[in-house]
Design an enzyme around this catalytic site. Structure first.
Site, short mmCIF file in Angstrom:
data_model
loop_
_atom_site.label_atom_id
_atom_site.label_comp_id
_atom_site.label_asym_id
_atom_site.label_seq_id
_atom_site.Cartn_x
_atom_site.Cartn_y
_atom_site.Cartn_z
N TYR A 196 -16.83 17.31 -10.61
CA TYR A 196 -16.35 16.03 -11.12
C TYR A 196 -16.05 15.06 -9.99
CZ TYR A 196 -13.17 12.74 -13.49
OH TYR A 196 -12.55 11.61 -13.99
N SER A 202 -12.62 7.31 -10.08
CA SER A 202 -11.37 8.06 -10.15
C SER A 202 -10.79 8.16 -8.75
CB SER A 202 -11.63 9.48 -10.68
OG SER A 202 -10.50 10.32 -10.53
#
Length: 297
Positions: free
Chosen positions: A202, A189
Protein backbone atom coordinates in the site's frame (compact mmCIF):
# COMPACT_ATOMS: atom_id res chain seq x y z
CA UNK A 1 -22.52 15.04 14.85
CA UNK A 2 -20.59 18.07 16.02
CA UNK A 3 -21.16 21.53 14.55
CA UNK A 4 -17.94 21.70 12.55
CA UNK A 5 -18.29 25.42 11.79
CA UNK A 6 -18.45 26.46 15.44
CA UNK A 7 -15.11 27.38 17.01
CA UNK A 8 -14.01 24.59 19.35
CA UNK A 9 -11.02 22.54 20.46
CA UNK A 10 -10.19 20.36 17.42
CA UNK A 11 -8.74 17.65 19.66
CA UNK A 12 -12.18 16.88 21.08
CA UNK A 13 -14.32 17.82 18.09
CA UNK A 14 -14.78 14.17 17.10
CA UNK A 15 -14.61 10.79 18.87
CA UNK A 16 -11.29 9.31 19.89
CA UNK A 17 -10.23 5.84 20.91
CA UNK A 18 -10.81 3.38 22.40
CA UNK A 19 -13.20 2.14 19.72
CA UNK A 20 -15.11 -1.16 19.67
CA UNK A 21 -13.48 -4.09 17.87
CA UNK A 22 -15.24 -4.18 14.50
CA UNK A 23 -13.65 -6.32 11.80
CA UNK A 24 -15.48 -6.31 8.47
CA UNK A 25 -15.01 -8.27 5.26
CA UNK A 26 -13.36 -6.41 2.38
CA UNK A 27 -14.25 -3.78 1.19
CA UNK A 28 -16.27 -2.81 4.29
CA UNK A 29 -19.29 -0.55 4.72
CA UNK A 30 -19.37 2.82 6.46
CA UNK A 31 -22.85 1.98 7.73
CA UNK A 32 -21.41 -0.85 9.82
CA UNK A 33 -18.81 1.27 11.62
CA UNK A 34 -19.01 2.25 15.29
CA UNK A 35 -18.93 5.19 15.72
CA UNK A 36 -20.31 6.19 12.34
CA UNK A 37 -17.89 8.37 10.37
CA UNK A 38 -18.86 11.97 9.66
CA UNK A 39 -18.81 12.39 5.88
CA UNK A 40 -20.63 15.70 6.08
CA UNK A 41 -24.14 14.25 5.77
CA UNK A 42 -25.46 16.86 8.20
CA UNK A 43 -22.36 18.94 8.83
CA UNK A 44 -21.00 20.13 5.46
CA UNK A 45 -22.34 23.51 4.31
CA UNK A 46 -21.72 24.52 0.70
CA UNK A 47 -21.22 27.97 -0.79
CA UNK A 48 -21.54 27.50 -4.56
CA UNK A 49 -17.82 27.07 -5.25
CA UNK A 50 -18.43 24.37 -7.88
CA UNK A 51 -21.65 25.63 -9.43
CA UNK A 52 -22.28 23.93 -12.77
CA UNK A 53 -19.24 21.65 -12.57
CA UNK A 54 -19.29 17.94 -13.48
CA UNK A 55 -17.26 15.54 -11.31
CA UNK A 56 -16.31 11.87 -11.34
CA UNK A 57 -15.17 10.46 -7.99
CA UNK A 58 -13.84 6.92 -7.61
CA UNK A 59 -14.54 5.23 -4.30
CA UNK A 60 -17.41 7.67 -3.80
CA UNK A 61 -19.56 5.36 -1.70
CA UNK A 62 -17.80 5.75 1.66
CA UNK A 63 -14.86 7.30 3.43
CA UNK A 64 -13.03 10.17 1.78
CA UNK A 65 -14.79 9.74 -1.56
CA UNK A 66 -18.22 9.93 0.07
CA UNK A 67 -17.29 13.13 1.92
CA UNK A 68 -16.01 14.65 -1.31
CA UNK A 69 -19.16 13.66 -3.22
CA UNK A 70 -21.40 15.26 -0.59
CA UNK A 71 -19.29 18.43 -0.51
CA UNK A 72 -19.14 18.74 -4.29
CA UNK A 73 -22.92 18.39 -4.59
CA UNK A 74 -23.47 21.03 -1.91
CA UNK A 75 -21.03 23.30 -3.75
CA UNK A 76 -23.18 22.99 -6.87
CA UNK A 77 -21.60 20.16 -8.89
CA UNK A 78 -23.24 17.21 -10.61
CA UNK A 79 -21.47 14.06 -9.43
CA UNK A 80 -20.78 10.53 -10.70
CA UNK A 81 -19.43 7.99 -8.22
CA UNK A 82 -17.75 4.67 -8.90
CA UNK A 83 -17.58 1.82 -6.38
CA UNK A 84 -17.66 -1.96 -6.09
CA UNK A 85 -21.06 -3.60 -6.49
CA UNK A 86 -20.83 -4.96 -2.95
CA UNK A 87 -20.70 -1.37 -1.67
CA UNK A 88 -24.12 -0.56 -3.14
CA UNK A 89 -25.85 0.08 0.24
CA UNK A 90 -23.41 2.91 0.99
CA UNK A 91 -23.49 4.16 -2.61
CA UNK A 92 -27.28 4.38 -2.66
CA UNK A 93 -27.17 6.70 0.34
CA UNK A 94 -24.65 8.95 -1.41
CA UNK A 95 -26.74 9.12 -4.59
CA UNK A 96 -29.74 10.17 -2.49
CA UNK A 97 -27.69 12.85 -0.73
CA UNK A 98 -26.46 14.26 -4.06
CA UNK A 99 -29.99 14.33 -5.49
CA UNK A 100 -31.30 15.98 -2.31
CA UNK A 101 -29.17 18.99 -3.29
CA UNK A 102 -30.94 19.18 -6.65
CA UNK A 103 -27.86 17.89 -8.47
CA UNK A 104 -27.56 15.09 -11.02
CA UNK A 105 -26.12 11.87 -9.58
CA UNK A 106 -24.66 8.99 -11.59
CA UNK A 107 -24.08 5.58 -9.99
CA UNK A 108 -21.28 3.53 -11.59
CA UNK A 109 -20.72 0.18 -9.83
CA UNK A 110 -17.84 -1.92 -11.12
CA UNK A 111 -14.32 -3.21 -10.51
CA UNK A 112 -11.57 -0.72 -11.35
CA UNK A 113 -8.93 -3.46 -11.51
CA UNK A 114 -10.51 -4.17 -14.94
CA UNK A 115 -8.99 -1.85 -17.55
CA UNK A 116 -12.02 -2.07 -19.82
CA UNK A 117 -14.32 -1.00 -16.98
CA UNK A 118 -12.08 1.94 -16.08
CA UNK A 119 -12.43 3.27 -19.59
CA UNK A 120 -16.14 2.52 -19.71
CA UNK A 121 -16.88 4.26 -16.40
CA UNK A 122 -15.26 7.44 -17.73
CA UNK A 123 -17.29 7.17 -20.93
CA UNK A 124 -20.51 6.69 -18.95
CA UNK A 125 -19.72 9.57 -16.61
CA UNK A 126 -19.09 11.90 -19.56
CA UNK A 127 -22.28 10.80 -21.32
CA UNK A 128 -24.57 10.94 -18.28
CA UNK A 129 -23.16 14.14 -16.81
CA UNK A 130 -22.94 15.86 -20.18
CA UNK A 131 -19.19 16.37 -19.84
CA UNK A 132 -16.46 16.16 -17.23
CA UNK A 133 -14.30 18.86 -15.62
CA UNK A 134 -13.35 17.42 -12.21
CA UNK A 135 -11.72 14.02 -11.75
CA UNK A 136 -11.07 12.70 -8.24
CA UNK A 137 -9.14 9.42 -8.27
CA UNK A 138 -9.61 8.18 -4.73
CA UNK A 139 -10.53 4.48 -4.58
CA UNK A 140 -7.87 2.36 -2.90
CA UNK A 141 -6.98 -1.06 -1.54
CA UNK A 142 -5.24 -1.42 1.82
CA UNK A 143 -4.65 -4.78 3.52
CA UNK A 144 -2.19 -5.11 6.36
CA UNK A 145 0.38 -7.93 6.32
CA UNK A 146 2.68 -8.51 9.26
CA UNK A 147 5.72 -9.59 7.24
CA UNK A 148 7.06 -9.45 3.68
CA UNK A 149 6.58 -13.21 3.47
CA UNK A 150 2.82 -12.69 3.88
CA UNK A 151 2.50 -10.26 0.96
CA UNK A 152 1.50 -12.66 -1.79
CA UNK A 153 1.78 -11.99 -5.49
CA UNK A 154 -2.02 -11.82 -5.55
CA UNK A 155 -1.93 -9.18 -2.78
CA UNK A 156 0.67 -7.13 -4.61
CA UNK A 157 -1.16 -7.42 -7.92
CA UNK A 158 -4.55 -6.36 -6.49
CA UNK A 159 -3.07 -3.40 -4.63
CA UNK A 160 -1.08 -2.22 -7.63
CA UNK A 161 -4.04 -2.54 -9.98
CA UNK A 162 -6.48 -0.82 -7.63
CA UNK A 163 -4.22 2.02 -6.56
CA UNK A 164 -1.90 2.60 -9.53
CA UNK A 165 -3.05 0.88 -12.71
CA UNK A 166 -6.64 2.10 -12.29
CA UNK A 167 -5.41 5.63 -11.69
CA UNK A 168 -3.54 5.52 -15.00
CA UNK A 169 -6.38 3.92 -16.96
CA UNK A 170 -8.97 6.35 -15.61
CA UNK A 171 -6.80 9.43 -16.07
CA UNK A 172 -5.81 8.36 -19.58
CA UNK A 173 -9.46 7.91 -20.55
CA UNK A 174 -10.58 11.15 -18.90
CA UNK A 175 -7.95 13.64 -20.07
CA UNK A 176 -9.27 13.98 -23.65
CA UNK A 177 -12.62 15.09 -22.20
CA UNK A 178 -11.24 17.67 -19.74
CA UNK A 179 -11.42 21.33 -20.82
CA UNK A 180 -9.09 24.11 -19.79
CA UNK A 181 -9.90 25.01 -16.19
CA UNK A 182 -10.57 21.40 -15.24
CA UNK A 183 -8.94 19.78 -12.22
CA UNK A 184 -7.60 16.33 -11.32
CA UNK A 185 -7.18 15.40 -7.66
CA UNK A 186 -5.63 12.14 -6.49
CA UNK A 187 -5.54 10.61 -3.01
CA UNK A 188 -2.16 9.52 -1.68
CA UNK A 189 -1.34 9.13 2.04
CA UNK A 190 1.17 9.96 4.72
CA UNK A 191 2.22 6.37 3.98
CA UNK A 192 4.02 7.73 0.91
CA UNK A 193 6.41 9.54 3.27
CA UNK A 194 6.27 7.58 6.55
CA UNK A 195 5.41 4.00 5.54
CA UNK A 196 4.20 1.53 8.14
CA UNK A 197 5.94 -1.84 8.27
CA UNK A 198 2.62 -3.68 7.84
CA UNK A 199 1.59 -1.71 4.71
CA UNK A 200 4.43 -2.58 2.36
CA UNK A 201 2.49 -2.75 -0.90
CA UNK A 202 0.00 0.00 0.00
CA UNK A 203 2.72 2.49 0.96
CA UNK A 204 4.56 1.73 -2.29
CA UNK A 205 1.48 2.60 -4.33
CA UNK A 206 0.87 5.81 -2.41
CA UNK A 207 4.40 7.01 -3.17
CA UNK A 208 3.70 6.13 -6.80
CA UNK A 209 0.52 8.23 -6.78
CA UNK A 210 2.53 11.27 -5.65
CA UNK A 211 5.12 10.84 -8.40
CA UNK A 212 2.55 10.09 -11.09
CA UNK A 213 0.40 13.10 -10.22
CA UNK A 214 3.36 15.48 -10.11
CA UNK A 215 4.44 14.31 -13.56
CA UNK A 216 0.88 14.48 -14.87
CA UNK A 217 0.51 18.02 -13.54
CA UNK A 218 3.40 19.16 -15.74
CA UNK A 219 1.76 17.65 -18.82
CA UNK A 220 -1.75 18.87 -18.13
CA UNK A 221 -0.88 22.46 -17.38
CA UNK A 222 -0.02 22.79 -21.06
CA UNK A 223 -3.77 22.20 -21.62
CA UNK A 224 -4.81 24.57 -18.83
CA UNK A 225 -5.68 21.67 -16.50
CA UNK A 226 -4.36 21.36 -12.94
CA UNK A 227 -3.51 18.15 -11.03
CA UNK A 228 -2.80 17.89 -7.32
CA UNK A 229 -2.55 15.32 -4.52
CA UNK A 230 -4.14 15.06 -1.08
CA UNK A 231 -2.13 13.01 1.43
CA UNK A 232 -4.26 12.11 4.47
CA UNK A 233 -3.04 10.77 7.78
CA UNK A 234 -5.19 8.48 9.96
CA UNK A 235 -8.84 8.87 8.95
CA UNK A 236 -11.83 6.97 10.30
CA UNK A 237 -13.07 5.00 7.27
CA UNK A 238 -14.18 1.47 6.43
CA UNK A 239 -10.79 0.92 4.78
CA UNK A 240 -9.30 0.51 8.26
CA UNK A 241 -11.85 -1.89 9.76
CA UNK A 242 -11.95 -4.14 6.68
CA UNK A 243 -8.32 -5.25 6.93
CA UNK A 244 -6.45 -2.01 6.44
CA UNK A 245 -5.34 -2.31 10.06
CA UNK A 246 -5.27 -5.29 12.44
CA UNK A 247 -8.45 -5.42 14.60
CA UNK A 248 -6.53 -4.46 17.74
CA UNK A 249 -5.07 -1.42 15.95
CA UNK A 250 -8.55 -0.26 14.93
CA UNK A 251 -9.51 -0.14 18.61
CA UNK A 252 -6.86 2.52 19.22
CA UNK A 253 -6.81 4.04 15.74
CA UNK A 254 -5.67 7.66 15.74
CA UNK A 255 -4.30 7.56 19.28
CA UNK A 256 -0.77 8.19 18.02
CA UNK A 257 -1.71 11.41 16.24
CA UNK A 258 -1.01 14.64 18.07
CA UNK A 259 -4.79 15.11 18.27
CA UNK A 260 -5.23 11.78 20.03
CA UNK A 261 -7.97 10.87 17.55
CA UNK A 262 -8.39 10.00 13.87
CA UNK A 263 -9.64 12.53 11.38
CA UNK A 264 -13.18 12.35 10.04
CA UNK A 265 -13.74 12.27 6.27
CA UNK A 266 -15.59 15.61 6.32
CA UNK A 267 -12.41 17.26 7.61
CA UNK A 268 -10.77 16.46 4.25
CA UNK A 269 -13.61 17.61 2.02
CA UNK A 270 -12.76 21.35 1.99
CA UNK A 271 -9.26 20.58 0.66
CA UNK A 272 -10.70 18.68 -2.31
CA UNK A 273 -13.16 21.51 -2.91
CA UNK A 274 -10.32 24.04 -2.96
CA UNK A 275 -8.23 21.99 -5.37
CA UNK A 276 -11.21 21.35 -7.66
CA UNK A 277 -12.46 24.93 -7.68
CA UNK A 278 -11.27 28.01 -9.52
CA UNK A 279 -10.15 29.35 -6.13
CA UNK A 280 -7.22 26.93 -6.47
CA UNK A 281 -6.23 28.33 -9.87
CA UNK A 282 -2.53 28.80 -8.98
CA UNK A 283 -2.16 25.41 -7.27
CA UNK A 284 -0.63 22.69 -9.45
CA UNK A 285 1.57 19.66 -8.81
CA UNK A 286 1.26 20.13 -5.05
CA UNK A 287 0.77 17.61 -2.25
CA UNK A 288 -1.61 18.74 0.50
CA UNK A 289 -0.99 16.87 3.73
CA UNK A 290 -3.95 16.54 6.11
CA UNK A 291 -2.28 14.47 8.79
CA UNK A 292 -3.38 15.75 12.17
CA UNK A 293 -0.05 17.44 12.78
CA UNK A 294 2.33 14.73 11.54
CA UNK A 295 3.26 16.64 8.39
CA UNK A 296 4.78 15.21 5.21
CA UNK A 297 8.39 15.37 4.14
Amino acid sequence: MSDRLTMQDPRTQYPGPPFPRQPQPVPGLASEMDPKPDHGETSYVGAGRLKGRKALITGGDSGIGRAVAIAFAREGADVAISHLATEQPDATEVIQLIEAEGRSAVDLPGDITDEAWCRELVAQAVEKLGGLDILVINAGRQQNREDISKVTSDDFDKTMKTNLYAMHWIAQAAVPHLPAGASVVTTASIQAYEPSAILLDYATTKAGIVAYTKALAKQLLEKGIRANVVAPGPFWTALQSSGGQPPEAVEKFGSESSYGRPGQPVELAPVYVLLASQEGSFINGEVYGVTGGAGIA
